[in-house]
Design a protein around this motif. Structure first.
Motif, PDB file in Angstrom:
ATOM      1  N   LEU A  48       0.816  -1.215   0.000  1.00  0.00           N
ATOM      2  CA  LEU A  48       0.000   0.000   0.000  1.00  0.00           C
ATOM      3  C   LEU A  48       0.855   1.273   0.000  1.00  0.00           C
ATOM      4  O   LEU A  48       0.401   2.321  -0.459  1.00  0.00           O
ATOM      5  CB  LEU A  48      -0.980  -0.014   1.184  1.00  0.00           C
ATOM      6  CG  LEU A  48      -2.036  -1.133   1.078  1.00  0.00           C
ATOM      7  CD1 LEU A  48      -2.986  -1.094   2.259  1.00  0.00           C
ATOM      8  CD2 LEU A  48      -2.812  -1.053  -0.235  1.00  0.00           C
ATOM      9  N   ILE A  50       3.573   1.438  -1.839  1.00  0.00           N
ATOM     10  CA  ILE A  50       3.877   1.556  -3.269  1.00  0.00           C
ATOM     11  C   ILE A  50       2.679   2.154  -4.016  1.00  0.00           C
ATOM     12  O   ILE A  50       2.845   3.012  -4.881  1.00  0.00           O
ATOM     13  CB  ILE A  50       4.266   0.175  -3.866  1.00  0.00           C
ATOM     14  CG1 ILE A  50       5.610  -0.289  -3.286  1.00  0.00           C
ATOM     15  CG2 ILE A  50       4.355   0.242  -5.391  1.00  0.00           C
ATOM     16  CD1 ILE A  50       6.006  -1.707  -3.667  1.00  0.00           C
ATOM     17  N   MET A  51       1.463   1.732  -3.655  1.00  0.00           N
ATOM     18  CA  MET A  51       0.271   2.284  -4.316  1.00  0.00           C
ATOM     19  C   MET A  51       0.218   3.811  -4.176  1.00  0.00           C
ATOM     20  O   MET A  51      -0.104   4.537  -5.106  1.00  0.00           O
ATOM     21  CB  MET A  51      -1.003   1.666  -3.717  1.00  0.00           C
ATOM     22  CG  MET A  51      -1.251   0.232  -4.128  1.00  0.00           C
ATOM     23  SD  MET A  51      -1.389   0.028  -5.924  1.00  0.00           S
ATOM     24  CE  MET A  51       0.146  -0.776  -6.294  1.00  0.00           C
ATOM     25  N   LEU A  54       3.121   5.466  -6.266  1.00  0.00           N
ATOM     26  CA  LEU A  54       2.846   5.518  -7.707  1.00  0.00           C
ATOM     27  C   LEU A  54       2.008   6.752  -8.032  1.00  0.00           C
ATOM     28  O   LEU A  54       2.211   7.414  -9.055  1.00  0.00           O
ATOM     29  CB  LEU A  54       2.105   4.251  -8.165  1.00  0.00           C
ATOM     30  CG  LEU A  54       2.889   2.939  -8.128  1.00  0.00           C
ATOM     31  CD1 LEU A  54       1.985   1.770  -8.520  1.00  0.00           C
ATOM     32  CD2 LEU A  54       4.099   2.982  -9.054  1.00  0.00           C
ATOM     33  N   ILE A  59       2.074   8.157 -11.953  1.00  0.00           N
ATOM     34  CA  ILE A  59       1.998   7.048 -12.924  1.00  0.00           C
ATOM     35  C   ILE A  59       0.984   5.974 -12.533  1.00  0.00           C
ATOM     36  O   ILE A  59       0.721   5.071 -13.319  1.00  0.00           O
ATOM     37  CB  ILE A  59       3.385   6.387 -13.147  1.00  0.00           C
ATOM     38  CG1 ILE A  59       3.983   5.916 -11.820  1.00  0.00           C
ATOM     39  CG2 ILE A  59       4.344   7.352 -13.840  1.00  0.00           C
ATOM     40  CD1 ILE A  59       5.284   5.153 -11.978  1.00  0.00           C
ATOM     41  N   ASN A  61      -2.811   4.899 -10.071  1.00  0.00           N
ATOM     42  CA  ASN A  61      -3.975   5.317  -9.277  1.00  0.00           C
ATOM     43  C   ASN A  61      -4.360   6.772  -9.552  1.00  0.00           C
ATOM     44  O   ASN A  61      -4.759   7.505  -8.638  1.00  0.00           O
ATOM     45  CB  ASN A  61      -3.697   5.110  -7.774  1.00  0.00           C
ATOM     46  CG  ASN A  61      -3.406   3.658  -7.456  1.00  0.00           C
ATOM     47  OD1 ASN A  61      -4.153   2.767  -7.844  1.00  0.00           O
ATOM     48  ND2 ASN A  61      -2.289   3.399  -6.787  1.00  0.00           N
ATOM     49  N   MET A  62      -4.249   7.170 -10.825  1.00  0.00           N
ATOM     50  CA  MET A  62      -4.408   8.587 -11.167  1.00  0.00           C
ATOM     51  C   MET A  62      -5.852   9.073 -11.120  1.00  0.00           C
ATOM     52  O   MET A  62      -6.101  10.268 -11.147  1.00  0.00           O
ATOM     53  CB  MET A  62      -3.799   8.866 -12.552  1.00  0.00           C
ATOM     54  CG  MET A  62      -2.281   8.715 -12.595  1.00  0.00           C
ATOM     55  SD  MET A  62      -1.434   9.667 -11.313  1.00  0.00           S
ATOM     56  CE  MET A  62      -1.706  11.322 -11.894  1.00  0.00           C
ATOM     57  N   GLN A  63      -6.808   8.140 -11.058  1.00  0.00           N
ATOM     58  CA  GLN A  63      -8.204   8.596 -10.998  1.00  0.00           C
ATOM     59  C   GLN A  63      -8.623   9.004  -9.585  1.00  0.00           C
ATOM     60  O   GLN A  63      -9.723   9.522  -9.390  1.00  0.00           O
ATOM     61  CB  GLN A  63      -9.132   7.503 -11.521  1.00  0.00           C
ATOM     62  CG  GLN A  63      -8.919   7.220 -13.000  1.00  0.00           C
ATOM     63  CD  GLN A  63      -9.945   6.237 -13.525  1.00  0.00           C
ATOM     64  OE1 GLN A  63     -11.099   6.576 -13.746  1.00  0.00           O
ATOM     65  NE2 GLN A  63      -9.520   4.998 -13.711  1.00  0.00           N
ATOM     66  N   SER A  64      -7.758   8.745  -8.622  1.00  0.00           N
ATOM     67  CA  SER A  64      -8.075   9.131  -7.246  1.00  0.00           C
ATOM     68  C   SER A  64      -7.220  10.320  -6.830  1.00  0.00           C
ATOM     69  O   SER A  64      -6.024  10.349  -7.127  1.00  0.00           O
ATOM     70  CB  SER A  64      -7.798   7.969  -6.291  1.00  0.00           C
ATOM     71  OG  SER A  64      -8.511   6.825  -6.679  1.00  0.00           O
ATOM     72  N   PRO A  65      -7.820  11.292  -6.129  1.00  0.00           N
ATOM     73  CA  PRO A  65      -7.009  12.396  -5.594  1.00  0.00           C
ATOM     74  C   PRO A  65      -5.993  11.848  -4.601  1.00  0.00           C
ATOM     75  O   PRO A  65      -6.298  10.898  -3.871  1.00  0.00           O
ATOM     76  CB  PRO A  65      -8.034  13.286  -4.869  1.00  0.00           C
ATOM     77  CG  PRO A  65      -9.372  12.810  -5.300  1.00  0.00           C
ATOM     78  CD  PRO A  65      -9.235  11.399  -5.745  1.00  0.00           C
ATOM     79  N   GLN A  68      -6.945  11.331  -0.899  1.00  0.00           N
ATOM     80  CA  GLN A  68      -7.788  10.183  -0.540  1.00  0.00           C
ATOM     81  C   GLN A  68      -6.975   8.914  -0.365  1.00  0.00           C
ATOM     82  O   GLN A  68      -7.239   8.117   0.545  1.00  0.00           O
ATOM     83  CB  GLN A  68      -8.860   9.974  -1.600  1.00  0.00           C
ATOM     84  CG  GLN A  68     -10.048  10.858  -1.337  1.00  0.00           C
ATOM     85  CD  GLN A  68     -11.226  10.494  -2.187  1.00  0.00           C
ATOM     86  OE1 GLN A  68     -11.364   9.354  -2.639  1.00  0.00           O
ATOM     87  NE2 GLN A  68     -12.082  11.468  -2.417  1.00  0.00           N
ATOM     88  N   LEU A  69      -5.994   8.728  -1.255  1.00  0.00           N
ATOM     89  CA  LEU A  69      -5.101   7.583  -1.075  1.00  0.00           C
ATOM     90  C   LEU A  69      -4.399   7.685   0.269  1.00  0.00           C
ATOM     91  O   LEU A  69      -4.300   6.718   1.017  1.00  0.00           O
ATOM     92  CB  LEU A  69      -4.058   7.534  -2.195  1.00  0.00           C
ATOM     93  CG  LEU A  69      -4.538   6.936  -3.518  1.00  0.00           C
ATOM     94  CD1 LEU A  69      -3.886   7.627  -4.677  1.00  0.00           C
ATOM     95  CD2 LEU A  69      -4.239   5.450  -3.562  1.00  0.00           C
ATOM     96  N   LYS A  71      -5.284   9.403   2.985  1.00  0.00           N
ATOM     97  CA  LYS A  71      -6.178   9.297   4.132  1.00  0.00           C
ATOM     98  C   LYS A  71      -6.721   7.883   4.308  1.00  0.00           C
ATOM     99  O   LYS A  71      -6.772   7.361   5.420  1.00  0.00           O
ATOM    100  CB  LYS A  71      -7.338  10.288   3.950  1.00  0.00           C
ATOM    101  CG  LYS A  71      -8.203  10.454   5.164  1.00  0.00           C
ATOM    102  CD  LYS A  71      -9.209  11.589   4.966  1.00  0.00           C
ATOM    103  CE  LYS A  71     -10.288  11.189   3.973  1.00  0.00           C
ATOM    104  NZ  LYS A  71     -11.244  12.270   3.675  1.00  0.00           N
ATOM    105  N   ARG A  72      -7.108   7.253   3.199  1.00  0.00           N
ATOM    106  CA  ARG A  72      -7.795   5.961   3.293  1.00  0.00           C
ATOM    107  C   ARG A  72      -6.849   4.772   3.422  1.00  0.00           C
ATOM    108  O   ARG A  72      -7.227   3.718   3.950  1.00  0.00           O
ATOM    109  CB  ARG A  72      -8.703   5.764   2.080  1.00  0.00           C
ATOM    110  CG  ARG A  72      -9.883   6.718   2.040  1.00  0.00           C
ATOM    111  CD  ARG A  72     -10.777   6.486   3.224  1.00  0.00           C
ATOM    112  NE  ARG A  72     -11.865   7.450   3.284  1.00  0.00           N
ATOM    113  CZ  ARG A  72     -12.555   7.699   4.389  1.00  0.00           C
ATOM    114  NH1 ARG A  72     -12.261   7.070   5.509  1.00  0.00           N
ATOM    115  NH2 ARG A  72     -13.526   8.575   4.374  1.00  0.00           N
ATOM    116  N   LEU A  73      -5.626   4.935   2.880  1.00  0.00           N
ATOM    117  CA  LEU A  73      -4.687   3.807   2.986  1.00  0.00           C
ATOM    118  C   LEU A  73      -3.866   3.874   4.267  1.00  0.00           C
ATOM    119  O   LEU A  73      -3.337   2.861   4.721  1.00  0.00           O
ATOM    120  CB  LEU A  73      -3.754   3.762   1.764  1.00  0.00           C
ATOM    121  CG  LEU A  73      -4.424   3.514   0.412  1.00  0.00           C
ATOM    122  CD1 LEU A  73      -3.373   3.344  -0.679  1.00  0.00           C
ATOM    123  CD2 LEU A  73      -5.333   2.280   0.454  1.00  0.00           C
TER     124      LEU A  73
END
Lengths: 172, 159
Positions: A48, A50-51, A54, A59, A61-65, A68-69, A71-73
């Motif tokens: 997570l 690495i997610m 990225l 490069i 998970n570009m559709q998510s702000p 949010q990554l 905060k949520r991860l």
């Protein structure tokens, strides 16, 4: 130099003589169980991280702000880190002298410290302006740098960790 | 049945060369784990979302579409770094129960991922029951982590 490391050596040696430590390294199954748990925790933690990295690099998970990554991860990354730290500490507790004399173990520790500094630096510098680039296709240089360093450093942590059993440089 | 084939793989010059080098095999093992982290990350970000955790504010389909190329890259990297390990240890793997568990679960996990999981992740969320979504994510984690990753680690520990 030798004097400088003596307290550390004595601590590792002291732990290695504890009955629970001896029992752990002589019990094949419990030891192996912790090795498996350590790798599994690594999947959650490093995966997570690495997610998120990225996305910082622009490069993946570009559709998510990004926020949010982040905060949520974050809670899952922390869970992964806690499990990795606990299982890793148990492994060191079970065979301290093997790790004390191992260059890859100390390289791994060093890389983890640098990775931690990188994460803190990112949090207090580039993340400060996250509102301005949260949805940007191309994140700012500082964010990209933090992402690249994150992937590289955690990659090295994993590689160094896996090389611990191969102690090419140990001289007994 | 496959034993002659494994023996052939075991005796290949390239398999022996991997075994003779002191650093190729350990390095391949280490890079295998880096690809594992990439694969696991792109797997878990979707499975957690399917289970109603993690990236809750994003639609499942968005998260899944973003994660897909990285999951495929991670998988290809795992295969590329897994093959040399198999070749160098062909006979040990042949006689390892954990290796065969991994090899039986792997195709099931692959098919599951690209059929059922793919359809649930891409479906209109209002038409997928939350329980269905949760079970889909949980089954994915059980198959990949429980059925493939953990037995893999056990190959090396119990032989």
């Amino acid at each position: 130099m030798a004097d400088l490391f003596k307290p550390l050596h004595d601590l590792f040696f002291f732990v290695s003589e504890l009955p629970s430590s001896i029992e752990l390294r002589e019990s094949q199954y419990v030891w192996s169980l912790f090795e498996v748990a350590h790798v599994t925790s690594m999947c959650l933690f490093a995966g997570l991280i690495i997610m998120m990295d990225l996305r910082l690099l622009g490069i993946g998970n570009m559709q998510s702000p990004f926020s949010q990554l982040q905060k949520r991860l974050f809670p899952w990354q922390m869970l992964g880190m806690a499990l990795s730290a606990i299982t890793g500490s148990v492994l060191v507790f079970g065979d301290p002298m093997r790790f004390y004399a191992n260059i890859f173990f100390w390289l791994k520790m060093l890389m983890m410290v640098i990775a931690g500094v990188n994460a803190m630096a990112f949090h207090y510098i580039a993340y400060f302006s996250v509102d301005a680039w949260d949805n940007a296709r191309v994140p700012p240089l500082g964010a990209k740098l933090a992402g690249a360093l994150g992937v590289a450093l955690w990659g090295f942590v994993i590689i160094a960790g896996r090389l611990i059993p191969y102690n090419w440089f140990q001289n007994n | 049945m496959l034993q002659p084939y494994f023996q052939w793989m075991n005796d290949l010059a390239v398999s022996k060369a991997i075994g003779e080098s002191i650093w190729i095999y350990p390095l391949v093992q280490a890079i295998h784990l880096v690809f594992l982290a990439l694969f696991a990350g792109s797997l878990l970000i979707v499975d957690l979302r399917l289970m109603g955790w993690g990236m809750r504010e994003q639609p499942v389909a968005k998260v899944a579409r973003d994660a897909r190329p990285w999951m495929i890259l991670g998988f290809l990297g795992l295969v590329a770094t897994g093959m040399p390990q198999l070749m160098q240890n062909a006979m040990r793997e042949y006689f390892s129960e954990f290796f065969w568990i991994k090899m039986y679960v792997l195709p099931v996990a692959l098919i599951y991922t690209f059929t059922i999981r793919q359809r649930v992740a891409m479906a209109d969320e209002s038409r997928v029951a939350p329980a269905m979504s949760k079970i889909t994510g949980l089954a994915s984690i059980l198959l990949w982590i429980g059925g493939v990753a953990i037995p893999s680690r056990l190959i090396g520990l119990f032989t």
